[in-house]
Design a protein around this motif. Structure first.
Motif, PDB file in Angstrom:
ATOM      1  N   GLN A   1     -60.517  74.925  29.894  1.00 47.37           N
ATOM      2  CA  GLN A   1     -60.755  73.782  30.773  1.00 47.37           C
ATOM      3  C   GLN A   1     -61.162  72.556  29.968  1.00 47.37           C
ATOM      4  OE1 GLN A   1     -63.737  75.439  33.365  1.00 47.37           O
ATOM      5  NE2 GLN A   1     -62.231  76.144  34.881  1.00 47.37           N
ATOM      6  N   ARG A   2     -61.991  72.772  28.934  1.00 49.13           N
ATOM      7  CA  ARG A   2     -62.406  71.652  28.094  1.00 49.13           C
ATOM      8  C   ARG A   2     -61.219  71.067  27.341  1.00 49.13           C
ATOM      9  NH1 ARG A   2     -66.373  74.037  26.308  1.00 49.13           N
ATOM     10  NH2 ARG A   2     -65.487  74.955  24.428  1.00 49.13           N
ATOM     11  N   GLU A   3     -60.351  71.951  26.824  1.00 46.25           N
ATOM     12  CA  GLU A   3     -59.167  71.472  26.111  1.00 46.25           C
ATOM     13  C   GLU A   3     -58.245  70.682  27.034  1.00 46.25           C
ATOM     14  OE1 GLU A   3     -57.346  74.884  24.439  1.00 46.25           O
ATOM     15  OE2 GLU A   3     -58.946  75.265  22.983  1.00 46.25           O
ATOM     16  N   MET A   4     -58.055  71.176  28.260  1.00 47.40           N
ATOM     17  CA  MET A   4     -57.204  70.463  29.204  1.00 47.40           C
ATOM     18  C   MET A   4     -57.796  69.112  29.569  1.00 47.40           C
ATOM     19  SD  MET A   4     -56.110  73.632  31.722  1.00 47.40           S
ATOM     20  CE  MET A   4     -55.258  72.548  32.851  1.00 47.40           C
ATOM     21  N   ALA A   5     -59.131  69.065  29.755  1.00 51.64           N
ATOM     22  CA  ALA A   5     -59.781  67.798  30.083  1.00 51.64           C
ATOM     23  C   ALA A   5     -59.639  66.807  28.926  1.00 51.64           C
ATOM     24  CB  ALA A   5     -61.256  68.033  30.408  1.00 51.64           C
ATOM     25  N   GLU A   6     -59.812  67.297  27.691  1.00 48.69           N
ATOM     26  CA  GLU A   6     -59.669  66.419  26.536  1.00 48.69           C
ATOM     27  C   GLU A   6     -58.232  65.931  26.392  1.00 48.69           C
ATOM     28  OE1 GLU A   6     -61.079  68.640  23.215  1.00 48.69           O
ATOM     29  OE2 GLU A   6     -63.199  68.509  23.803  1.00 48.69           O
ATOM     30  N   ARG A   7     -57.272  66.818  26.698  1.00 42.88           N
ATOM     31  CA  ARG A   7     -55.868  66.416  26.604  1.00 42.88           C
ATOM     32  C   ARG A   7     -55.544  65.335  27.634  1.00 42.88           C
ATOM     33  NH1 ARG A   7     -53.859  71.023  27.480  1.00 42.88           N
ATOM     34  NH2 ARG A   7     -54.085  71.763  25.336  1.00 42.88           N
ATOM     35  N   ARG A   8     -56.043  65.505  28.862  1.00 44.50           N
ATOM     36  CA  ARG A   8     -55.817  64.481  29.889  1.00 44.50           C
ATOM     37  C   ARG A   8     -56.481  63.167  29.496  1.00 44.50           C
ATOM     38  NH1 ARG A   8     -56.903  68.828  33.502  1.00 44.50           N
ATOM     39  NH2 ARG A   8     -59.045  68.068  33.703  1.00 44.50           N
ATOM     40  N   MET A   9     -57.672  63.288  28.913  1.00 45.58           N
ATOM     41  CA  MET A   9     -58.390  62.085  28.501  1.00 45.58           C
ATOM     42  C   MET A   9     -57.611  61.340  27.416  1.00 45.58           C
ATOM     43  SD  MET A   9     -62.271  61.791  26.973  1.00 45.58           S
ATOM     44  CE  MET A   9     -61.805  62.531  25.386  1.00 45.58           C
ATOM     45  N   MET A  10     -57.087  62.088  26.446  1.00 44.35           N
ATOM     46  CA  MET A  10     -56.325  61.458  25.383  1.00 44.35           C
ATOM     47  C   MET A  10     -55.028  60.833  25.907  1.00 44.35           C
ATOM     48  SD  MET A  10     -57.945  61.386  22.671  1.00 44.35           S
ATOM     49  CE  MET A  10     -59.408  62.107  21.937  1.00 44.35           C
ATOM     50  N   ASP A  11     -54.461  61.424  26.949  1.00 45.92           N
ATOM     51  CA  ASP A  11     -53.260  60.844  27.547  1.00 45.92           C
ATOM     52  C   ASP A  11     -53.556  59.501  28.199  1.00 45.92           C
ATOM     53  OD1 ASP A  11     -51.770  62.999  26.724  1.00 45.92           O
ATOM     54  OD2 ASP A  11     -51.919  64.077  28.629  1.00 45.92           O
ATOM     55  N   ASP A  12     -54.820  59.284  28.596  1.00 46.61           N
ATOM     56  CA  ASP A  12     -55.192  58.023  29.247  1.00 46.61           C
ATOM     57  C   ASP A  12     -55.587  56.936  28.255  1.00 46.61           C
ATOM     58  OD1 ASP A  12     -54.717  58.993  31.772  1.00 46.61           O
ATOM     59  OD2 ASP A  12     -56.771  59.704  32.072  1.00 46.61           O
ATOM     60  N   VAL A  13     -55.846  57.314  27.013  1.00 46.93           N
ATOM     61  CA  VAL A  13     -56.263  56.307  26.022  1.00 46.93           C
ATOM     62  C   VAL A  13     -55.213  55.211  25.848  1.00 46.93           C
ATOM     63  CG1 VAL A  13     -56.826  55.925  23.585  1.00 46.93           C
ATOM     64  CG2 VAL A  13     -57.856  57.838  24.816  1.00 46.93           C
ATOM     65  N   PRO A  14     -53.902  55.535  25.735  1.00 52.10           N
ATOM     66  CA  PRO A  14     -52.915  54.454  25.583  1.00 52.10           C
ATOM     67  C   PRO A  14     -52.860  53.498  26.771  1.00 52.10           C
ATOM     68  CG  PRO A  14     -51.984  56.565  24.921  1.00 52.10           C
ATOM     69  CD  PRO A  14     -53.288  56.857  25.577  1.00 52.10           C
ATOM     70  N   LYS A  15     -53.379  53.914  27.931  1.00 49.84           N
ATOM     71  CA  LYS A  15     -53.369  53.054  29.110  1.00 49.84           C
ATOM     72  C   LYS A  15     -54.566  52.119  29.149  1.00 49.84           C
ATOM     73  CE  LYS A  15     -51.308  56.930  31.660  1.00 49.84           C
ATOM     74  NZ  LYS A  15     -51.488  57.863  32.810  1.00 49.84           N
ATOM     75  N   ALA A  16     -55.523  52.291  28.232  1.00 50.08           N
ATOM     76  CA  ALA A  16     -56.743  51.483  28.241  1.00 50.08           C
ATOM     77  C   ALA A  16     -56.446  50.052  27.801  1.00 50.08           C
ATOM     78  CB  ALA A  16     -57.790  52.113  27.329  1.00 50.08           C
TER      79      ALA A  16
ATOM     80  N   ILE B   1     -64.464  86.241  28.785  1.00 53.58           N
ATOM     81  CA  ILE B   1     -63.420  85.608  29.595  1.00 53.58           C
ATOM     82  C   ILE B   1     -63.902  84.266  30.131  1.00 53.58           C
ATOM     83  CG2 ILE B   1     -62.037  85.831  31.688  1.00 53.58           C
ATOM     84  CD1 ILE B   1     -61.990  88.822  31.242  1.00 53.58           C
ATOM     85  N   LYS B   2     -65.149  84.224  30.591  1.00 51.94           N
ATOM     86  CA  LYS B   2     -65.689  82.967  31.103  1.00 51.94           C
ATOM     87  C   LYS B   2     -65.745  81.908  30.006  1.00 51.94           C
ATOM     88  CE  LYS B   2     -69.302  83.209  33.766  1.00 51.94           C
ATOM     89  NZ  LYS B   2     -70.646  83.603  34.255  1.00 51.94           N
ATOM     90  N   GLY B   3     -66.125  82.337  28.798  1.00 51.62           N
ATOM     91  CA  GLY B   3     -66.151  81.395  27.683  1.00 51.62           C
ATOM     92  C   GLY B   3     -64.767  80.873  27.352  1.00 51.62           C
ATOM     93  N   ARG B   4     -63.795  81.783  27.405  1.00 49.02           N
ATOM     94  CA  ARG B   4     -62.413  81.373  27.128  1.00 49.02           C
ATOM     95  C   ARG B   4     -61.906  80.412  28.198  1.00 49.02           C
ATOM     96  NH1 ARG B   4     -58.909  79.670  23.626  1.00 49.02           N
ATOM     97  NH2 ARG B   4     -56.750  80.159  24.185  1.00 49.02           N
TER      98      ARG B   4
END
Length: 235
Positions: free
Chosen positions: A112-127, A104-107
């Protein structure tokens, strides 16, 4: 009913009965003559002797019970501690319940990693620019002189993540600038959401100045500015 503990308890009960019975039998055997002589004694003397014999019997039985307690109490304590000890499986289960299941902790970490990557990718067009290595590293920078003290890293990655950042940047027409030493330095020294280190101000300023001039030249349909020679700080 047929468990090992049931047999142990039965053996203990029989042992206690044997000890008490032996103590009583010993008292009767040692005082057999006195017991038989009570019938020929005067009533007052017989009562006195009977009371004395009863006291001896009580003392003997009390001694037998003390002996039983001296053996049984340590055994009960040992048995209690043995029952309180947890098996290896119980220890592992308790650790899982206390710390959480590793699966469960691994999942959760993966989500959390997927959500962080998704937020990061959402910010790329703003760069404002993507500084690349050109293939192994990619760092997205954003700068607003009205609200920011220094350029901020909005996304970064290596290898597959770097390729994904470049792909998203290309889709949204975010400029990509090749500067391998600067890309590596930014990736190593700045985390996502952090301002760039002061030692890289000059190099990043050269890149952003070129990008802003290129954007203006494209808008005004004039010749693009020459590529700057990036000045990296001495190691």
């Amino acid at each position: 009913m047929l468990s090992l503990r049931a047999w142990v308890e039965l053996a203990k009960a029989l042992g206690k009965f044997a000890i008490v019975g032996a103590a009583g039998a010993l008292v009767l055997w040692l005082n057999m003559d006195r017991l038989l002589g009570l019938g020929g004694e005067p009533i007052h003397a017989a009562i006195g002797h009977a009371v004395a014999l009863a006291g001896q019997a009580l003392i003997a039985l009390t001694g037998a019970l003390v002996l039983i307690a001296g053996i049984d109490v340590p055994f009960q304590l040992w048995q209690y501690h043995q029952e309180m000890r947890m098996t290896r499986q119980e220890v592992q289960q308790e650790a899982k319940e206390a710390e959480g299941s590793p699966e469960i902790k691994g999942r959760i970490r993966a989500m959390q990693r997927e959500m962080a990557e998704r937020r990061m990718m959402d910010d790329v067009p703003k760069a404002d620019v993507i500084v690349v290595n050109p293939t192994h590293y990619a760092v997205a920078l954003r700068y607003d002189e009205k609200t920011m003290r220094a350029p901020v890293v909005v996304a970064k990655g290596v290898d597959l993540m770097a390729a994904r950042i470049r792909e998203v940047a290309s889709e949204h027409r975010v400029p990509i600038f090749e500067a391998p030493p600067l890309a590596r330095a930014l990736h190593r020294t700045a985390d996502i959401g952090d301002e760039i280190p002061t030692g890289l101000y000059v190099a990043v300023a050269q890149v952003l100045t070129y990008i802003f001039q290129l954007r203006a030249a494209t808008r005004d349909r004039v010749s693009p500015p020459p590529l700057p020679k990036i000045e990296m700080p001495e190691a």
